[in-house]
Design an enzyme around this catalytic site. Structure first.
Site, PDB file in Angstrom:
ATOM      1  N   TYR A 137       8.652  59.548   2.687  1.00 55.29           N
ATOM      2  CA  TYR A 137       9.186  58.337   3.296  1.00 55.29           C
ATOM      3  C   TYR A 137       9.195  57.214   2.280  1.00 55.29           C
ATOM      4  O   TYR A 137       8.171  56.912   1.653  1.00 55.29           O
ATOM      5  CB  TYR A 137       8.341  57.925   4.508  1.00 55.29           C
ATOM      6  N   ASP A 157       6.877  54.988  -6.092  1.00 57.39           N
ATOM      7  CA  ASP A 157       6.725  54.246  -4.849  1.00 57.39           C
ATOM      8  C   ASP A 157       5.228  54.104  -4.599  1.00 57.39           C
ATOM      9  O   ASP A 157       4.570  55.052  -4.168  1.00 57.39           O
ATOM     10  CB  ASP A 157       7.408  54.993  -3.708  1.00 57.39           C
ATOM     11  N   LYS A 212       3.148  45.991   1.048  1.00 51.41           N
ATOM     12  CA  LYS A 212       1.991  46.081   1.945  1.00 51.41           C
ATOM     13  C   LYS A 212       0.818  45.204   1.510  1.00 51.41           C
ATOM     14  O   LYS A 212       0.805  44.018   1.786  1.00 51.41           O
ATOM     15  CB  LYS A 212       1.602  47.547   2.148  1.00 51.41           C
TER      16      LYS A 212
END
Length: 447
Positions: free
Chosen positions: A153, A255, A282
């Site tokens: 993801y 990522d 985040k």
């Protein structure tokens, strides 16, 4: 209302305030929520407030938060240092069409911590960060194609979400994974522009990279993808991807939207990986919307104007690098010293070890994966190297859902798929509570 452990919503009682709010929300919002990840049967839980390691819902139920807004909260809810920094900035204004010095402070901190971060450009989400990183790779190399890992993801960008939820009906031969569009209406060109590899398949990755050759702009890689089961990345796989990308002139894009919480300088430093570009988000926003694209000066120069001309990759955003987010991020990162990460590692190992002991006592064929402050339970004992090993059958998915309902009733809130994360606000007593609730939930699974 007195606070209590456990959730009336998790037991299916429709008279809860959360259920009533969900019924109202469906009149105005498709599916009742703006984030599909909040959907739970019989209804989403609506929060009232959070403090430290715990959240309380509108019905007064308390949960140890092992979701932490999908890993973005790392120092706990309503953290005093963040509240002070944000409050001070609120008094001066929230967002302006002018630059702010706190953006420079956060950029400097992040670039000082990570060797590959020579420059950084902020945005508003992990999805934007990945999208920006891929656009920079294409602009720098002059090439269109990317390669990504099956099941990984990377946000909601068409190219990044290819083969996110492929299954045995469409994922193709093991030697040649198919590129499967995720959202309906995805352009057919995505199939031609995105190659799919297996996590930890060194030979397959090298072959795919060589096959793409001078069409390949970048390989997009999460070093511990949650949807792939939080497997341990194999050094041979990393080496193959890094060497092959250099040989064909493509970039390695990491990522680290989630994995940046694994260490003081991110997972890349722990694992000895040398990316060209990294997407972060985040935890660097302290609980506010944030993203960042960081990397070597060459590819990062695609974001800069040259000679009065516009940048190769123009980027903006009304709320990008707004001083509220930057202040919250700086207040968070200043708390995350090496001792903080050592504590997170200690708690994570205690949780994973305790879960393994609980699994053994319950006599169920389950397992636990993860590292640092991340953990994930799996209702099988298959060795997990890639997405196909971790992919759940319908029966296994139902087992995990029952476990999640049971542990939620015991006062612990996880992410979907048995995935959890920890925060520095957690105490040893909180860890004991988590393990006791997990043991009870596993015992239910065994009965």
């Amino acid at each position: 209302m007195a606070e209590r452990i456990g959730s009336s919503a998790s037991s299916g009682r429709t008279e809860s305030q959360s259920a009533a709010l969900y019924a109202t929300a469906q009149q105005w919002i498709p599916d009742g929520v703006s984030r599909a990840t909040l959907l739970r049967r019989p209804n989403p839980i609506y929060v009232d407030h959070g403090k430290g390691a715990w959240v309380t819902d509108v019905d007064g139920n308390r949960y140890l938060d092992c979701n932490n807004n999908f890993t973005s909260i790392i120092v706990g809810h309503a953290n005093p240092a963040i509240a002070e920094a944000v409050g001070a900035q609120l008094a001066r204004g929230t967002a302006f069409a002018l630059a702010s010095n706190v953006e420079i402070e956060l950029a400097s901190l992040l670039c000082d911590r990570v060797e590959s971060f020579e420059l950084i450009r902020f945005c508003n989400s992990g999805t934007e960060a990945v999208m920006g990183a891929l656009k920079a790779a294409r602009a720098f190399t002059g090439r269109p194609n990317v390669i990504k890992v099956e099941g990984a993801y990377h946000g909601t960008y068409d190219h990044a979400e290819a083969s996110l939820a492929s299954d045995p009906t469409n994922w193709g031969d093991a030697a040649a994974p198919a590129t499967v569009p995720y959202a309906s209406g995805t352009p057919d060109s995505v199939i031609e522009e995105v190659g799919i590899i297996h996590f930890n398949d060194a030979d397959g990755a090298r072959a795919a990279i060589e096959r793409q050759g001078d069409r390949l702009a970048a390989v997009l890689l999460d070093v511990m993808p949650s949807q792939v089961g939080l497997p341990t990345i194999e050094p041979e796989f990393v080496a193959a991807v890094r060497e092959a990308t250099r040989e064909v002139g493509a970039l390695l894009v990491l990522d680290e939207v989630i994995s940046f919480r694994l260490g003081y300088s991110g997972a890349q430093t722990l694992l000895g990986i040398e990316p060209d570009i990294t997407a972060v988000a985040k935890i660097i926003g302290g609980g506010f919307p944030v993203g960042g694209v960081a990397g070597r000066e060459g590819p990062m120069s695609t974001f800069a104007r040259t000679g009065g001309s516009r940048a190769k990759v123009p980027s903006g955003g009304t709320f990008t690098a707004n001083p509220i987010t930057m202040a919250a991020g700086l207040a968070t990162m200043n708390q995350l010293d090496r001792a903080a990460f050592a504590r997170l590692d200690e708690m994570g190992e205690a949780v994973r070890s305790g879960l393994r002991s609980a699994i053994e006592r319950a006599g169920v064929d389950w397992q636990v994966t993860g590292r640092g402050s991340l953990f994930k339970v799996h209702p099988h004992t298959r060795h997990i190297r890639n997405y196909r090993n971790a992919h759940l059958s319908s029966d296994e998915a139902a087992e995990v859902e029952r476990f999640e309902h049971a542990i939620q009733a015991g006062g612990v809130y996880l992410s979907g798929g048995g995935f959890g994360s920890l925060s520095l606000a957690m105490t040893d007593d909180d860890i004991a509570h988590l393990l006791a609730a997990a043991a009870a939930a596993l015992a239910d699974s065994a009965s």
